[in-house]
Every structure is written in C-alpha cells, then in structure tokens.
Design a protein around this motif. Structure first.
Motif, mmCIF file in Angstrom:
data_model
loop_
_atom_site.group_PDB
_atom_site.id
_atom_site.type_symbol
_atom_site.label_atom_id
_atom_site.label_comp_id
_atom_site.label_asym_id
_atom_site.label_seq_id
_atom_site.Cartn_x
_atom_site.Cartn_y
_atom_site.Cartn_z
ATOM 1 N N GLU A 364 4.013 51.184 -72.348
ATOM 2 C CA GLU A 364 5.105 50.797 -73.237
ATOM 3 C C GLU A 364 5.117 49.298 -73.477
ATOM 4 O OE1 GLU A 364 6.809 52.856 -74.865
ATOM 5 O OE2 GLU A 364 6.670 54.751 -73.766
ATOM 6 N N THR A 419 3.900 42.306 -65.515
ATOM 7 C CA THR A 419 4.749 43.496 -65.605
ATOM 8 C C THR A 419 4.058 44.525 -66.480
ATOM 9 O OG1 THR A 419 5.976 42.811 -67.565
ATOM 10 C CG2 THR A 419 6.880 42.139 -65.429
ATOM 11 N N HIS A 421 5.106 48.453 -68.028
ATOM 12 C CA HIS A 421 6.041 49.577 -68.099
ATOM 13 C C HIS A 421 5.370 50.733 -68.802
ATOM 14 C CE1 HIS A 421 9.184 47.173 -66.412
ATOM 15 N NE2 HIS A 421 8.771 46.187 -67.185
ATOM 16 N N GLU A 461 10.902 55.142 -57.737
ATOM 17 C CA GLU A 461 10.867 54.731 -59.135
ATOM 18 C C GLU A 461 12.162 55.184 -59.811
ATOM 19 O OE1 GLU A 461 8.793 52.824 -60.826
ATOM 20 O OE2 GLU A 461 7.794 52.483 -58.897
ATOM 21 N N ALA A 467 16.675 53.080 -65.500
ATOM 22 C CA ALA A 467 15.913 51.914 -65.936
ATOM 23 C C ALA A 467 16.652 51.212 -67.076
ATOM 24 C CB ALA A 467 14.511 52.336 -66.377
ATOM 25 N N ARG A 500 12.637 43.653 -61.451
ATOM 26 C CA ARG A 500 13.113 45.013 -61.258
ATOM 27 C C ARG A 500 13.496 45.288 -59.806
ATOM 28 N NH1 ARG A 500 12.363 49.935 -59.731
ATOM 29 N NH2 ARG A 500 10.412 49.458 -58.700
#
Ligand code: MV4
Length: 511
Positions: A364, A419, A421, A461, A467, A500
């Motif tokens: 993503e 990072t 995602h 997670e 999220a 995160r």
C-alpha cells in the motif's frame, strides 16, 4: 532499446529469475552496456523486473514449475529475443546441471559454473570425498553411504555421539537427523533414508559428528574455470530460522585474522580443486572450540552477496559476466580487503507473531530509507501485489558502517525510517534482533532465533479498523504537539520514525 554490437561474446542477456535478484542483475548488465531480457509468469506481468528490462517474454502460468523452472521455455525466450547468454540468479534453475548443459549445447553462454561443478557439489558424499582428497578439512565422519545400522553405530562410536545423519542429495537443512545414542540409530537411519528417497530420489545417507552451537561462516569466491580462484572474504550467516537466513554480516565478529586467513585459503583451495567458474560460496561451520569444517559449496550468486560487495567495494554481477565473456577474474587478490562492516536484513512478507507465517497482499505504501551507508535491493514497488507463488522475500536492506558498532547504530536509524504497509512483514523482528545482547556482542550462533525469540512477547498486528484509528490518533497527537498543546514526546514519538509500535504502546499502556 537497441543493443549495441560490441564484438563481445554476447551483447544481450536473459535473466531467468524474478524479484530483487532479477532487478539487481538487470542493473549490473545495463551498467556494462548489455541488453536485458526479463521473463515473467502470469502474476508477474507487472513485476519490477519486467518493468526494468529492455524486453520481457511471457513464459506461462504463475506456479514456478510451469514457468521459471521450465528450461525449454527459458531457452525459447532467449532464442526469440536473440539473447546470447542466460543469468540464472539464485534458486529456480541456478544449480540445475542439466539446464546449464542444455544452455551451452544450444550455443548460448550460461553465466555460472559448469554442470560438473554443480553435480559434484550437489552430491554431499561426492563433495566430501573431493574436498578430503584436496586437503580441505571436512567434519569427522564417513565418505561412503551407510545402510546398515550396525555399521552406523560403529562409526558413531569411533567419532563420538552425538552424530548427524545427512542425506547425500540434501542441503539447506533438508534430510538431516541428530542421533544421540546407539539405541536410536536403527529407526533414525530408516526414517532419514525413507525421507531422502522420497524427497530427492536418492536415499544415500552418511554420518558426521554433530557440531553443537556452531556458527555459519561462508566465503565468497570467484573462479575463472581454469583452476585460478580468489576469495572476497567471509560472511557470517548464523541468524537464521529453520535454515532460512535472516541477517548476514561481513566481516564475521568471530574470526581472528589468523582464522580468517585459514578459512579463506580453504575456500580458495575448494574452488581451485574443481576448476570452479564464476561466483560461488564455500560454507563452513565453526565449532565453539575454533575448529572449522567444510560443509558444502553453493554454486551460484547468493542472496547475501551485497554484504560482500559493500565491504570489498566490488560488483559480483560484473565479475560473473566478465568471467562468462572470457575476460577472467577482474580483481587481484592482493588488492582486496574488508573495509568497514556491512549488515544485511532480509525483509520477508511474514508474520513473526504467527510463527512467521507468510503474508500476501498489495504494497500500500512504502517509505524507503536513505542516507550514508544504505543500500536497498528491492523486488517490489508501491501498488504491487505480493503473490503467494514464490519466496516471500520483498527486499534486502544492506547497511554499511566504518565498524560494527557504527553499522549497528546506523541500522537502528535506517530500520526506524523504513515503513511498509500492506503485507505483514518482519522489519520489527530486525529491530528486536538489534537489541539482543547476543547479537550486539557478536556471540550469537545458529541457535540464536530459537533460543531468544518468543512470539508471546510480540505485539499483534492491528486489523484494518484499529490501524485506521491509530493513524487518526497519531495525526491528532502530532497536530497537538506541533501546536504546543502536547509537548510530551512520550505520548507519541513520531519523530523516532517507529511510530506504529510507539503509538500502540502509548495507547494500550503496553511496556
Ligand atoms: C551440520 C551441523 C552440525 N554438525 N553438520 C544445516 C544446513 C546444511 N548446510 C548443514 N547444516 C548443518 N550441518 C554437522 N556435522 C549444523 C547444521 C546447521 C546449520 C548450519 C548452517 C547454518 C544454520 C544451521 C542451522 C542448523 C543446523
């Protein structure tokens, strides 16, 4: 793009691979002014290696057995595009003797060793015999296949328990069994033979002394195919999980200069003994008492080759191609040294909290770390769907420092900036590893992950809803912090990059 004719043995190379290694090889070929041909399966239509190559040929359905592993399709693609050479990368057809023979019989150049080298090193009994006769130390044990448990017990009593039963056709940890006492020998031998027979179609088993708590040290070599070989020093690959390497480094923190000289000389002797051609790796195990033994030779360019490139300032793809062009080895041993320290972190799409189960999905978003001493060998891009059909490795992050301490400090910084995602991945695992005393002091062995890693300590997670809430909360905290209403960095430490985990901790009160 038109390939320039240069009078070289070949002007265009087909890369018979995918992912980050295909990308890396295409980059090296382009720097040398060579044309590049990618091949791709159904799911890889828009993969990064396809986008990067000059030309790309579709070779079939997504399963590797119907595409990347089909030699005839690869050869047809080479013919169709006029490629004069094939680079196999690692995995797939890279250590397949019949394929390399087929390539050469078709009048093309195989950028790698001969089929004979692959065959002698693919057969552990044959390679043990070859090494022993060339004066390279192998683990105490047998050079003949053992089928009778009484014979195996006799051997084990000679070298002392525990022993390891190994399949001659095995490798990478498959087809091995530890035997600690004579009473266990008969059933262990029967089972190992059965597994080896069905897995490899060859049930030959041999016995070795089992070395407990070893370190895995490997030496990069280059050979010209005429008996000349050089080494490019060692890599330590002891951070592994179920024979899958996770972190590699060079130099090894456990070698003294004397030991390094001996182990590298043994590797050169190994390569020279089989007239090795191209880039290869000689694997050793280093026992806690400082003895080292030849384990096997990998007759390919390896995943972790960048750590060697970073500390020696070399380019192994260029070197392989020059050897294949008939130009010989492009480095002189006396010019090579290890400068500084390099660490490699393999980024896998797998979930450490779920026993490293593979994870798939779209990339993503991704922020790519940069700055001094950073190399990222990427196989994906934002928007790419990670397929289930292949190895879950997305990228390799290689970090260089002037010494080990700086390389570790820099790695912490770089991992904090990285990072990704989409699929669940193991970047947090690497951050964890960099805080472990056994990693920091360099004393870690091949048992490091199983001994130190506890998934129960792992933060789960987040699901999509959590999220989203976390992103909103983080943005709010950041807005408050900037407006001066919340100055307590401990609330949400966005600046540290590791947003995160830190935000999750502050929200849940964890740790
Ligand atoms: C060994 C050994 C201990 N003693 N041989 C694993 C994969 C294959 N390359 C050989 N392997 C081993 N052979 C003897 N005689 C321990 C291993 C081993 C290992 C070697 C390298 C890297 C990681 C490893 C993890 C477990 C076992």
């Amino acid at each position: 793009m038109a390939t320039r004719k240069t009078g070289r043995k070949f002007d265009k190379v087909l890369v018979a691979n995918r992912g980050e290694i295909a990308v890396r090889i295409i980059q090296g070929l382009r720097e040398m002014g060579l044309g590049t041909v990618a091949v791709y399966s159904e799911v890889d239509r828009t993969a990064l290696h396809v986008l990067m190559a000059d030309e790309a040929v579709f070779i079939g359905p997504s399963p590797a057995a119907e595409s990347y592993l089909v030699g005839d399709k690869i050869l047809a693609a080479a013919r169709e595009t006029g490629a004069g050479a094939i680079h196999p990368g690692y995995g797939f057809l890279s250590e397949n003797g019949p394929f390399s023979r087929q390539v050469e019989e078709a009048g093309l150049v195989f950028i790698g060793p001969t089929a004979e080298s692959m065959e002698v090193m693919g057969d552990k009994l044959a390679s043990r015999r070859k090494m022993r006769s060339s004066g390279v130390t192998v683990v105490p044990g047998t050079d003949e296949a053992v089928t009778d448990p009484e014979v195996a017990i006799g051997i084990a009593e000679g070298i002392g328990y525990p022993v390891l039963l190994k399949a001659s056709a095995g490798g990478g940890g498959k087809g091995m069994r530890i035997v600690r006492k004579s009473g266990d020998m008969a059933s262990a031998l029967r089972q190992t033979m059965g597994e080896a027979g069905s897995a490899f179609g060859n049930d030959a088993i041999f016995v070795e002394k089992y070395i407990e708590n070893p370190k895995h040290i490997e030496v990069q070599v280059l050979g010209d195919g005429q008996g000349n070989a050089i080494h490019l020093f060692e890599r330590e690959c002891s951070v592994q999980r179920r024979h899958q390497k996770v972190i590699e480094e060079s130099p090894s923190p456990s070698l003294t200069p004397e030991l390094r000289e001996k182990i590298c000389a043994a590797a050169v002797q190994t390569a020279a003994a089989i007239d090795y051609r191209g880039a290869g790796t000689v694997e050793f195990i280093l026992a806690p008492n400082g003895e080292f033994y030849f384990l096997e030779m990998n007759t390919r360019l390896q995943v972790e080759h960048p750590v060697t490139e970073m500390v020696t300032g070399t380019d192994l793809v260029h070197a392989m191609v020059k050897i294949a062009l008939g130009e010989g080895i492009c480095y002189r041993q006396e010019d090579l040294r290890q400068q500084g320290w390099a660490l490699e972190f393999r980024l896998y799409a797998e979930d450490p909290s779920r026993n490293f189960a593979p994870s798939i999905g779209r990339i993503e978003s991704m922020t790519i770390p940069q700055g001094p001493g950073v190399r990222l060998d990427l196989g994906v891009y934002e928007g790419f769907d990670v397929p289930i059909h292949y190895d879950p490795m997305l990228a390799k992050l290689i970090v260089w420092g002037e010494d080990r301490e700086q390389a570790i400090a820099r790695s912490r910084r770089v991992l904090g900036e990285f990072t990704l995602h989409g699929p669940v991945h193991n970047l947090p695992f690497h951050q964890w590893a960099l805080e472990q005393p056994a990693f920091i002091d360099g004393s870690y062995t091949t048992h490091f992950v199983e001994d130190e890693f506890d998934p129960a300590d792992w933060l789960p997670e987040l699901d999509a809803g959590q999220a989203e809430a976390l992103v909103a909360a983080t943005a709010l905290f950041e807005a408050l912090r900037r407006s001066g209403q919340a100055t307590e960095e401990k609330n949400v430490d966005c600046a540290a990059g590791n947003w995160r985990r830190n935000a999750l901790r502050s929200m849940t009160g964890n740790k």
